[in-house]
Motif scaffolding. Sequence first.
Motif, PDB file in Angstrom:
ATOM      1  N   GLN A  41      54.762 -17.088  13.704  1.00  0.00           N
ATOM      2  CA  GLN A  41      55.380 -18.053  14.710  1.00  0.00           C
ATOM      3  C   GLN A  41      54.511 -19.260  15.089  1.00  0.00           C
ATOM      4  O   GLN A  41      53.347 -18.818  15.269  1.00  0.00           O
ATOM      5  CB  GLN A  41      55.940 -17.335  15.861  1.00  0.00           C
ATOM      6  CG  GLN A  41      57.133 -16.198  15.294  1.00  0.00           C
ATOM      7  CD  GLN A  41      57.286 -15.378  16.608  1.00  0.00           C
ATOM      8  OE1 GLN A  41      58.041 -15.853  17.758  1.00  0.00           O
ATOM      9  NE2 GLN A  41      57.189 -14.121  16.517  1.00  0.00           N
ATOM     10  N   TYR A  42      54.873 -20.208  15.417  1.00  0.00           N
ATOM     11  CA  TYR A  42      53.978 -21.255  15.780  1.00  0.00           C
ATOM     12  C   TYR A  42      54.808 -22.245  16.802  1.00  0.00           C
ATOM     13  O   TYR A  42      56.056 -22.544  16.948  1.00  0.00           O
ATOM     14  CB  TYR A  42      53.466 -21.964  14.936  1.00  0.00           C
ATOM     15  CG  TYR A  42      54.509 -23.031  13.990  1.00  0.00           C
ATOM     16  CD1 TYR A  42      55.086 -24.287  14.217  1.00  0.00           C
ATOM     17  CD2 TYR A  42      54.901 -22.307  12.804  1.00  0.00           C
ATOM     18  CE1 TYR A  42      55.892 -24.625  13.517  1.00  0.00           C
ATOM     19  CE2 TYR A  42      55.808 -22.750  11.896  1.00  0.00           C
ATOM     20  CZ  TYR A  42      56.267 -24.232  12.217  1.00  0.00           C
ATOM     21  OH  TYR A  42      57.254 -24.802  11.677  1.00  0.00           O
ATOM     22  N   LEU A  43      54.073 -22.840  17.784  1.00  0.00           N
ATOM     23  CA  LEU A  43      54.663 -24.062  18.579  1.00  0.00           C
ATOM     24  C   LEU A  43      54.024 -25.461  18.249  1.00  0.00           C
ATOM     25  O   LEU A  43      52.807 -25.449  17.609  1.00  0.00           O
ATOM     26  CB  LEU A  43      54.334 -23.738  20.037  1.00  0.00           C
ATOM     27  CG  LEU A  43      55.161 -22.581  20.637  1.00  0.00           C
ATOM     28  CD1 LEU A  43      54.460 -22.467  22.210  1.00  0.00           C
ATOM     29  CD2 LEU A  43      56.534 -22.760  20.751  1.00  0.00           C
ATOM     30  N   GLN A  44      54.641 -26.298  18.291  1.00  0.00           N
ATOM     31  CA  GLN A  44      54.198 -27.606  17.911  1.00  0.00           C
ATOM     32  C   GLN A  44      54.920 -28.788  18.878  1.00  0.00           C
ATOM     33  O   GLN A  44      55.683 -28.795  19.518  1.00  0.00           O
ATOM     34  CB  GLN A  44      54.778 -28.049  16.423  1.00  0.00           C
ATOM     35  CG  GLN A  44      54.422 -29.417  15.779  1.00  0.00           C
ATOM     36  CD  GLN A  44      54.960 -29.455  14.380  1.00  0.00           C
ATOM     37  OE1 GLN A  44      54.509 -28.757  13.547  1.00  0.00           O
ATOM     38  NE2 GLN A  44      55.850 -30.523  14.266  1.00  0.00           N
ATOM     39  N   ALA A  45      53.841 -29.781  19.064  1.00  0.00           N
ATOM     40  CA  ALA A  45      54.054 -30.900  19.797  1.00  0.00           C
ATOM     41  C   ALA A  45      53.565 -32.273  19.376  1.00  0.00           C
ATOM     42  O   ALA A  45      52.539 -32.010  18.581  1.00  0.00           O
ATOM     43  CB  ALA A  45      53.473 -30.786  21.230  1.00  0.00           C
ATOM     44  N   GLY A  46      54.312 -33.211  19.395  1.00  0.00           N
ATOM     45  CA  GLY A  46      54.305 -34.432  18.564  1.00  0.00           C
ATOM     46  C   GLY A  46      54.462 -35.684  19.600  1.00  0.00           C
ATOM     47  O   GLY A  46      55.157 -35.629  20.310  1.00  0.00           O
TER      48      GLY A  46
END
Length: 239
Positions: free
Chosen positions: A36-41
């Motif tokens: 699982q991962y979290l990502q911000a852009g």
Amino acid sequence: MKKEIIITTLALFTGFLCSNTLYGQNFYKEKISRNQYLQAGLGLGAMYADNSGRFRGLEVKTGPSVSFTYGRKIHSNVDLRGNLGYQRTQSQDQNYFTNQVVQSWRENGQAVGSKNNLIYLDMMPTLHIVGSTNHTQRKRVNLYLGTGLGLLFNLSEVTNLSENGSERKKRSQAVPYIPVRGGLSYRLNLYTDIAIEGSVLMTFSDELDGNVGFNRFNDYPVSGQIVFRRYLNTIKSVD
């Protein structure tokens, strides 16, 4: 002298055991894949629309674009992600267009200008060109591409022309769309990636900018972002 040798030998043996124990714990921790991962852009966006300007010549105005993503690996090459984002777009200035075009829009009740606050939510499977069964095995550089389904909320202000001058109206609408999203990622460390990511939201509406029929296609928000991705440790008992 004999006593000192025995103490030194015991200390080295104890240190060796501790080292192997820590290595074993670390090996065990990394053996369990972080799926699982979290990502911000963060980046810039624009919109292909009737009054946005000449898109092919990049004669469009850009605005901020941000996104937040939760993803989960479901196959060595595929993950399923949910994306939440915001994008601000606006039309070109009125004097960008010819008098004939502006007059035609005025006569047909089409907007000559618009400012749009776009909030979007979508889900999509994403294909990674190079797969991996464990987060420790992922390649330094990778390509990914995906598509899915989403819903876009548009809070806008459009400007129409009439015989009495210009008139501004606030509008809100929700439209479905098909997202097309891809990027090039680079592994910074064992748990973190950085990527350049581009998105096109292929909406089912030509009315986001308050102007219909001037271009061939519907209104499509596009964006380019730099994103940071962090793989999550779900095993709470392991540091």
